[in-house]
Design a protein around this motif. Structure first.
Motif: not given
Length: 242
Positions: A217-220, A223-227
């Protein structure tokens, strides 16, 4: 985020999921500031890449000292992982106000303060990954404080994702399921068995499995505000109970 070595700040980095994140990031060649109340009981695999800072994240002065040390040592931050947490169980009529305050201070307010304190270190963008909990979305009796704090962390993630996107700082939320850590070790065998029966995967998770999701997730980059659940399907099946 480029392919060059990155700088991470991980709260709760001395054990559990936080420790697994530190190990995963340093194995990739990155450097990590690990913030925790105490030092790790076992050596890190790549100690030369870890700056271990004894920090009380519920104390603003302690946080400020830690951020100053990171600034002096690394000068920048690419990823902040808000992984530190504390749990105090109790139903609404039984839970003490002190326990409520501690859980909210550690799991929610400290994450807010860490985000705010770290912002000056994000040079040109980066990633913030908050670590939530299933109970923040699916109520479970006896978790009034922890569930409230983790639900608040979801709201914090959504707002910061919108606020910080223009600065190219991505803020997302990873939801671990039932993972064998120090925090869950105090559960009775009966309670543990009940939870495991509700997990579609049929087993508990490992800190390493959740850490891998946090790193991904850190590398995506879009992706903003994803759960993002990492829970063996628990979010879809969890119904609480009495």
């Amino acid at each position: 985020m480029s392919n060059s070595p990155k700088t991470w700040i991980v709260t709760g980095g001395s054990r559990g999921i936080g420790r697994a994140v530190v190990e995963r990031a340093t194995a990739d060649g990155d450097r990590v500031a690990s913030l925790a109340r105490g030092v790790s009981s076992t050596p890190y695999s790549f100690p030369d890449q870890v700056l271990e800072l004894k920090t009380d994240i519920t104390d603003r002065d302690s946080v400020d000292r830690a951020i100053a040390a990171v600034t002096e040592e690394f000068g920048t931050c690419d990823v902040l992982v808000n992984g530190a947490g504390v749990h105090r169980g109790g139903r609404v009529e039984d839970l003490s106000r002190d326990s409520w305050d501690l859980v909210l201070a550690t799991n929610l307010t400290a994450a807010f303060e860490m985000c705010r304190a770290t912002l000056p270190l994000f040079d040109g963008g980066g990633s913030i990954v908050n670590v939530g909990a299933v109970v923040g979305f699916r109520g479970f009796p006896g978790d009034v404080a922890y569930g409230s704090a983790k639900a608040g962390l979801s709201g914090l993630t959504q707002v910061l994702a919108a606020e910080l996107a223009p600065r190219n700082i991505r803020v997302n939320l990873v939801i671990p399921g039932f993972v064998d850590t120090d925090m869950t070790s105090g559960l009775s065998e009966r309670a543990r068995a009940k939870i495991v029966r509700s997990i579609p995967a049929g087993r508990t998770g490992t800190a390493q499995e959740v850490a891998q999701v946090i790193v991904d997730v850190a590398a995506a980059t879009y992706m903003y505000g994803a759960i993002v659940p990492a829970d063996g399907g628990l979010m879809n099946s969890f119904s609480g109970g009495q």
